[in-house]
Design a protein around this motif. Structure first.
Motif, mmCIF file in Angstrom:
data_model
loop_
_atom_site.group_PDB
_atom_site.id
_atom_site.type_symbol
_atom_site.label_atom_id
_atom_site.label_comp_id
_atom_site.label_asym_id
_atom_site.label_seq_id
_atom_site.Cartn_x
_atom_site.Cartn_y
_atom_site.Cartn_z
ATOM 1 N N GLU A 51 0.649 -1.188 0.066
ATOM 2 C CA GLU A 51 0.193 0.003 0.031
ATOM 3 C C GLU A 51 1.027 1.087 -0.037
ATOM 4 O O GLU A 51 0.996 1.827 0.804
ATOM 5 C CB GLU A 51 -0.861 0.013 1.173
ATOM 6 N N PRO A 52 2.198 0.986 -0.909
ATOM 7 C CA PRO A 52 2.838 2.548 -0.972
ATOM 8 C C PRO A 52 2.081 3.981 -1.078
ATOM 9 O O PRO A 52 0.450 4.003 -1.974
ATOM 10 C CB PRO A 52 3.416 1.980 -2.083
ATOM 11 N N PHE A 53 2.777 4.765 -0.750
ATOM 12 C CA PHE A 53 2.643 6.052 -0.519
ATOM 13 C C PHE A 53 2.548 6.665 -2.355
ATOM 14 O O PHE A 53 3.566 6.257 -2.845
ATOM 15 C CB PHE A 53 2.988 7.041 0.036
ATOM 16 N N ASP A 54 2.489 7.094 -3.137
ATOM 17 C CA ASP A 54 2.136 7.966 -4.003
ATOM 18 C C ASP A 54 3.361 9.407 -4.092
ATOM 19 O O ASP A 54 3.233 9.788 -5.441
ATOM 20 C CB ASP A 54 1.596 7.686 -4.504
ATOM 21 N N LEU A 55 3.103 10.177 -3.094
ATOM 22 C CA LEU A 55 3.449 11.045 -3.091
ATOM 23 C C LEU A 55 3.874 11.711 -1.584
ATOM 24 O O LEU A 55 3.442 10.941 -0.432
ATOM 25 C CB LEU A 55 2.388 12.274 -3.364
ATOM 26 N N LEU A 56 5.230 12.401 -1.696
ATOM 27 C CA LEU A 56 5.495 12.731 -0.782
ATOM 28 C C LEU A 56 5.851 13.906 -0.573
ATOM 29 O O LEU A 56 6.718 14.622 -1.919
ATOM 30 C CB LEU A 56 7.321 12.209 -0.510
ATOM 31 N N ILE A 57 5.401 14.731 0.339
ATOM 32 C CA ILE A 57 5.812 16.562 0.210
ATOM 33 C C ILE A 57 7.045 16.776 1.715
ATOM 34 O O ILE A 57 6.481 16.367 3.461
ATOM 35 C CB ILE A 57 4.743 17.298 1.007
ATOM 36 N N SER A 58 8.030 16.983 1.217
ATOM 37 C CA SER A 58 9.482 17.254 2.282
ATOM 38 C C SER A 58 9.497 18.453 2.569
ATOM 39 O O SER A 58 10.283 19.020 0.933
ATOM 40 C CB SER A 58 10.092 16.197 2.411
ATOM 41 N N ASP A 59 9.941 18.825 3.365
ATOM 42 C CA ASP A 59 10.766 19.752 4.073
ATOM 43 C C ASP A 59 11.656 20.030 3.821
ATOM 44 O O ASP A 59 12.454 18.684 3.638
ATOM 45 C CB ASP A 59 10.324 20.050 5.407
ATOM 46 N N LEU A 60 12.836 20.380 3.924
ATOM 47 C CA LEU A 60 14.460 20.058 3.689
ATOM 48 C C LEU A 60 15.324 20.710 4.883
ATOM 49 O O LEU A 60 16.507 19.810 5.298
ATOM 50 C CB LEU A 60 15.274 21.623 2.435
ATOM 51 N N SER A 61 14.700 21.468 5.808
ATOM 52 C CA SER A 61 15.821 21.407 7.180
ATOM 53 C C SER A 61 14.460 21.609 8.416
ATOM 54 O O SER A 61 13.271 21.141 8.200
ATOM 55 C CB SER A 61 16.044 22.696 6.902
ATOM 56 N N PHE A 62 14.811 19.644 9.578
ATOM 57 C CA PHE A 62 14.403 19.586 10.433
ATOM 58 C C PHE A 62 15.368 19.784 11.649
ATOM 59 O O PHE A 62 16.742 19.676 11.379
ATOM 60 C CB PHE A 62 14.183 17.846 10.150
ATOM 61 N N LYS A 63 14.792 20.098 13.102
ATOM 62 C CA LYS A 63 14.885 20.476 13.784
ATOM 63 C C LYS A 63 16.046 19.660 14.798
ATOM 64 O O LYS A 63 14.796 18.542 15.009
ATOM 65 C CB LYS A 63 14.619 21.446 15.208
ATOM 66 N N THR A 64 16.915 20.018 14.964
ATOM 67 C CA THR A 64 18.034 18.404 16.572
ATOM 68 C C THR A 64 17.395 18.470 17.516
ATOM 69 O O THR A 64 16.650 19.332 18.078
ATOM 70 C CB THR A 64 18.683 18.154 16.369
ATOM 71 N N ASP A 65 16.904 16.765 18.191
ATOM 72 C CA ASP A 65 16.334 16.917 19.438
ATOM 73 C C ASP A 65 17.453 16.136 19.874
ATOM 74 O O ASP A 65 18.555 15.425 19.280
ATOM 75 C CB ASP A 65 14.890 16.838 20.032
ATOM 76 N N HIS A 66 16.969 15.162 20.855
ATOM 77 C CA HIS A 66 17.384 14.263 21.809
ATOM 78 C C HIS A 66 17.724 12.891 20.679
ATOM 79 O O HIS A 66 18.965 12.079 21.129
ATOM 80 C CB HIS A 66 17.527 14.331 23.213
ATOM 81 N N ARG A 67 16.883 12.539 19.780
ATOM 82 C CA ARG A 67 16.885 11.110 19.284
ATOM 83 C C ARG A 67 18.408 11.636 17.972
ATOM 84 O O ARG A 67 19.299 12.690 17.647
ATOM 85 C CB ARG A 67 15.636 11.600 18.090
ATOM 86 N N LYS A 68 19.109 10.362 18.294
ATOM 87 C CA LYS A 68 19.903 10.107 17.478
ATOM 88 C C LYS A 68 19.715 9.686 15.341
ATOM 89 O O LYS A 68 19.280 9.108 15.495
ATOM 90 C CB LYS A 68 20.480 9.166 17.636
ATOM 91 N N ALA A 69 19.852 11.090 14.825
ATOM 92 C CA ALA A 69 19.220 11.119 13.897
ATOM 93 C C ALA A 69 20.108 9.627 12.409
ATOM 94 O O ALA A 69 21.091 10.821 12.910
ATOM 95 C CB ALA A 69 18.451 11.831 12.848
#
Length: 222
Positions: A51-69
Motif C-alpha cells: 500500500e505504497p504512498f504515491d506522493l512525498l511532500i518534504s521540508d529540507l531543514s529539520f530541527k534536532t532533538d535528543h533523538r539520534k538521526a
C-alpha cells in the motif's frame, strides 16, 4: 490525483497548512512525520504492505532533538526515498532559495517539484500537486526558477573533487599541491590552486574555503 500522501515536516503550523491543501484537493488519506527517519520507515512499511504512498511532500531543514538521526535532513530523505521507491512523486517544500541546492534536488534526487515557502506557497503547492499528478512535467516556484535555467560555464571535474576531499580532511593547500605534482596533475602552483578554489567558491556561492567544503559535503559531492 494522488490517493496516499506522506508529509515530512517538523513545524506544526506548516504541517496543518499542507494538510488543508490536501483536503482542499479531496486527498484524505495522508500521514505526517516530524522526523526524516520516521517518514522513511513509514514509506518502507507501506511498500512492504503493498500500500505504497504515491506522493512525498518534504521540508529540507529539520530541527534536532535528543533523538539520534540516521537521516539528518530533507535532502537525504528525498534521495533515499527515490532509491527505495523510484516511482513515487516528490515535492520539496522549503524556504531554501540557493540555486545550487535546488538544482541538486532536481539533478540528483530527481524531485518532481520545488515549492518555496512564502506568500504564495499555498496556491503554488496546489498547482504543483495538480501538475505532477496529471503529467510528467516538473514544477518550481517562479521566485527560484532561475535555479534550473541558470547555466554556468564552469564544470566540476575529478580534480576539483580530489582537492575538496583533501580540504575536508584538513590537508594544507601546499601539501595538496605536492600530492597533485607527484601524481602529474595540475594545478602545480599555489596561484593555480587559488584560482581553481576561487572558481569553486563562485560556483557554489561559498563565503570561504570552510563554507565551500561544508556545501559540497551537504550536496554529497565529497
Amino acid at each position: 490525483m494522488f490517493k496516499k500522501v506522506i508529509i515530512a515536516e517538523d513545524l506544526d503550523a506548516m504541517n496543518l497548512g499542507i494538510q488543508q491543501v490536501l483536503k482542499d484537493l479531496n486527498i484524505v488519506n495522508f500521514q505526517h512525520s516530524k522526523f526524516c527517519d520516521e517518514a522513511f520507515l513509514k514509506i518502507r512499511a507501506a511498500i512492504n504492505q503493498n500500500e505504497p504512498f504515491d506522493l512525498l511532500i518534504s521540508d529540507l531543514s529539520f530541527k534536532t532533538d535528543h533523538r539520534k538521526a540516521t537521516i539528518a535532513n530533507g535532502d537525504e530523505l528525498v534521495q533515499k526515498v527515490r532509491e527505495l521507491q523510484p516511482d513515487i512523486k516528490i515535492i520539496a517544500y522549503s524556504v531554501e532559495d540557493k540555486n545550487y541546492r535546488i538544482k541538486s534536488l532536481f539533478d540528483n534526487a530527481e524531485v518532481d517539484a520545488f515549492v518555496l515557502k512564502g506568500l504564495n506557497s499555498i496556491e503554488e503547492l496546489k498547482k504543483a500537486i495538480h501538475i505532477i499528478s496529471t503529467s510528467d512535467q516538473k514544477f518550481i516556484s517562479p521566485e527560484v526558477s532561475s535555479a534550473l535555467k541558470e547555466k554556468n560555464n564552469y564544470e566540476i571535474d575529478d580534480i576539483d573533487i580530489l582537492i575538496l576531499k583533501h580540504l575536508s580532511l584538513g590537508t594544507p593547500q601546499d601539501d595538496i599541491i605536492q600530492i597533485l605534482k607527484d601524481s602529474g596533475i595540475k594545478p602545480k602552483s599555489k596561484s593555480a590552486m587559488e584560482k581553481r578554489l576561487s572558481k569553486l567558491k563562485d560556483f557554489f556561492k561559498a563565503n570561504n574555503t570552510v563554507h565551500l567544503v561544508s556545501i559540497t559535503k551537504d550536496m554529497g559531492i565529497i
